[in-house]
Write a protein that holds these residues in place. Structure first.
Motif, mmCIF file in Angstrom:
data_model
loop_
_atom_site.group_PDB
_atom_site.id
_atom_site.type_symbol
_atom_site.label_atom_id
_atom_site.label_comp_id
_atom_site.label_asym_id
_atom_site.label_seq_id
_atom_site.Cartn_x
_atom_site.Cartn_y
_atom_site.Cartn_z
ATOM 1 N N GLU A 1 48.462 58.408 41.499
ATOM 2 C CA GLU A 1 48.553 57.516 40.517
ATOM 3 C C GLU A 1 47.144 56.547 40.400
ATOM 4 O OE1 GLU A 1 52.270 55.431 40.804
ATOM 5 O OE2 GLU A 1 53.335 57.020 40.913
ATOM 6 N N LYS A 2 46.718 56.475 39.291
ATOM 7 C CA LYS A 2 45.727 55.562 39.091
ATOM 8 C C LYS A 2 46.045 54.079 39.266
ATOM 9 C CE LYS A 2 42.569 58.509 37.710
ATOM 10 N NZ LYS A 2 41.350 58.933 38.353
ATOM 11 N N MET A 3 45.405 53.253 39.740
ATOM 12 C CA MET A 3 45.540 51.947 40.228
ATOM 13 C C MET A 3 44.443 51.173 39.853
ATOM 14 S SD MET A 3 46.889 49.736 43.477
ATOM 15 C CE MET A 3 48.665 49.849 42.779
ATOM 16 N N THR A 4 44.705 50.003 38.898
ATOM 17 C CA THR A 4 43.453 49.314 38.551
ATOM 18 C C THR A 4 43.995 47.584 38.771
ATOM 19 O OG1 THR A 4 43.108 50.725 36.478
ATOM 20 C CG2 THR A 4 42.254 48.345 36.531
ATOM 21 N N LEU A 5 43.096 47.262 39.754
ATOM 22 C CA LEU A 5 43.387 45.916 40.198
ATOM 23 C C LEU A 5 43.434 44.818 39.082
ATOM 24 C CD1 LEU A 5 43.154 44.060 42.580
ATOM 25 C CD2 LEU A 5 40.496 43.530 42.188
ATOM 26 N N SER A 6 43.008 44.812 37.910
ATOM 27 C CA SER A 6 43.074 43.983 37.060
ATOM 28 C C SER A 6 44.400 43.685 36.271
ATOM 29 C CB SER A 6 41.958 43.915 35.987
ATOM 30 O OG SER A 6 41.822 45.107 35.180
ATOM 31 N N GLU A 7 44.997 45.113 36.304
ATOM 32 C CA GLU A 7 46.448 45.283 35.627
ATOM 33 C C GLU A 7 47.336 44.584 36.367
ATOM 34 O OE1 GLU A 7 46.475 49.302 34.778
ATOM 35 O OE2 GLU A 7 44.957 49.299 33.251
ATOM 36 N N LEU A 8 47.444 44.053 37.543
ATOM 37 C CA LEU A 8 48.208 43.783 38.362
ATOM 38 C C LEU A 8 48.948 42.277 37.881
ATOM 39 C CD1 LEU A 8 47.113 45.031 42.003
ATOM 40 C CD2 LEU A 8 48.795 46.160 40.329
ATOM 41 N N GLU A 9 48.183 41.452 37.657
ATOM 42 C CA GLU A 9 48.801 39.917 37.070
ATOM 43 C C GLU A 9 49.491 39.386 37.917
ATOM 44 O OE1 GLU A 9 49.793 41.247 33.177
ATOM 45 O OE2 GLU A 9 47.763 41.277 32.481
ATOM 46 N N LYS A 10 49.432 39.510 39.291
ATOM 47 C CA LYS A 10 50.121 38.688 40.245
ATOM 48 C C LYS A 10 49.259 38.441 41.588
ATOM 49 C CE LYS A 10 53.491 42.321 40.832
ATOM 50 N NZ LYS A 10 54.490 43.002 41.165
ATOM 51 N N PRO A 11 49.482 37.621 42.302
ATOM 52 C CA PRO A 11 48.801 37.552 43.554
ATOM 53 C C PRO A 11 48.787 39.004 44.220
ATOM 54 C CG PRO A 11 50.327 35.760 43.360
ATOM 55 C CD PRO A 11 50.776 36.630 42.265
ATOM 56 N N VAL A 12 47.573 39.183 45.229
ATOM 57 C CA VAL A 12 47.368 40.411 45.681
ATOM 58 C C VAL A 12 46.671 40.239 46.833
ATOM 59 C CG1 VAL A 12 45.995 42.701 45.258
ATOM 60 C CG2 VAL A 12 47.131 41.672 43.174
ATOM 61 N N MET A 13 47.262 40.767 47.901
ATOM 62 C CA MET A 13 46.490 41.009 49.133
ATOM 63 C C MET A 13 45.615 42.520 49.004
ATOM 64 S SD MET A 13 48.063 41.429 53.063
ATOM 65 C CE MET A 13 46.816 41.577 54.501
#
Length: 181
Positions: free
Chosen positions: A60-72
């Motif tokens: 699956e493709k994952m784009t960081l900016s699409e998460l819209e929650k805190p990320v580690m």
């Protein structure tokens, strides 16, 4: 005098060609576009985290900016002893969450002995969070990862709040997320 002009012309042309090749290389790696498109983007605390899209182990493709929650955002490889120490803490922490935060464990596939080693590690440690694959090192370079594990904590607005180099415990992951708005 004529020879001096030729030398100067060749020097200027060589510099122009070199600069053009350098810019093309950065664009190919995806570095120039992502960092130049927003002057606030960078890898320092308080900067907008450089965006990227990678394919996960599941395809699956994952784009960081699409998460819209805190990320580690964690960088690791299967041969890394500190990564082996840290991963169980990440798995336990992620199990305790209800979707309020995200762990993205970028595997530095370009530095693995083999893809089979990485897949074996994934199965052995029962990774329960997304594992995007950095096949060519583009994202690793973008985040200037020099040693692993390295983790960036990014707030829900996409800004870097903290950076850690070295293994973290479940307690340190939890307290770091607790300090992000």
């Amino acid at each position: 005098m004529n020879r001096a002009r030729h030398v100067l012309l060749i020097t200027i042309l060589s510099a122009a060609i070199g600069f053009t090749l350098y810019q093309a290389l950065l664009n190919n790696m995806g570095i120039s576009d992502s960092l130049d498109s927003n002057p606030e983007t960078g890898i320092e605390i308080g900067a907008k985290a450089p965006d990227f899209t990678l394919e996960t182990l599941e395809g699956e493709k994952m784009t960081l900016s699409e998460l819209e929650k805190p990320v580690m955002l964690n960088f690791w490889a299967s041969w890394c002893p500190p990564c082996k120490a840290e991963i169980p803490h990440m798995v336990n922490f992620y199990d305790s969450q209800e979707g309020d935060v995200e762990i993205i464990a970028v595997n530095m596939l370009h530095q693995e002995n083999s893809e089979e080693d990485m897949k074996g590690f994934h199965e052995e440690y029962a990774l329960n969070f997304p594992v995007p694959l950095d096949e060519n090192g583009r994202v690793t370079d973008m985040y200037q990862v020099k040693s692993i594990p390295t983790s960036y904590f990014i707030d829900s607005n996409g800004y870097i709040a903290y950076k850690y180099t070295g293994p973290m415990t479940e307690q340190s992951i939890s307290s770091t997320f607790g300090n992000i708005d």
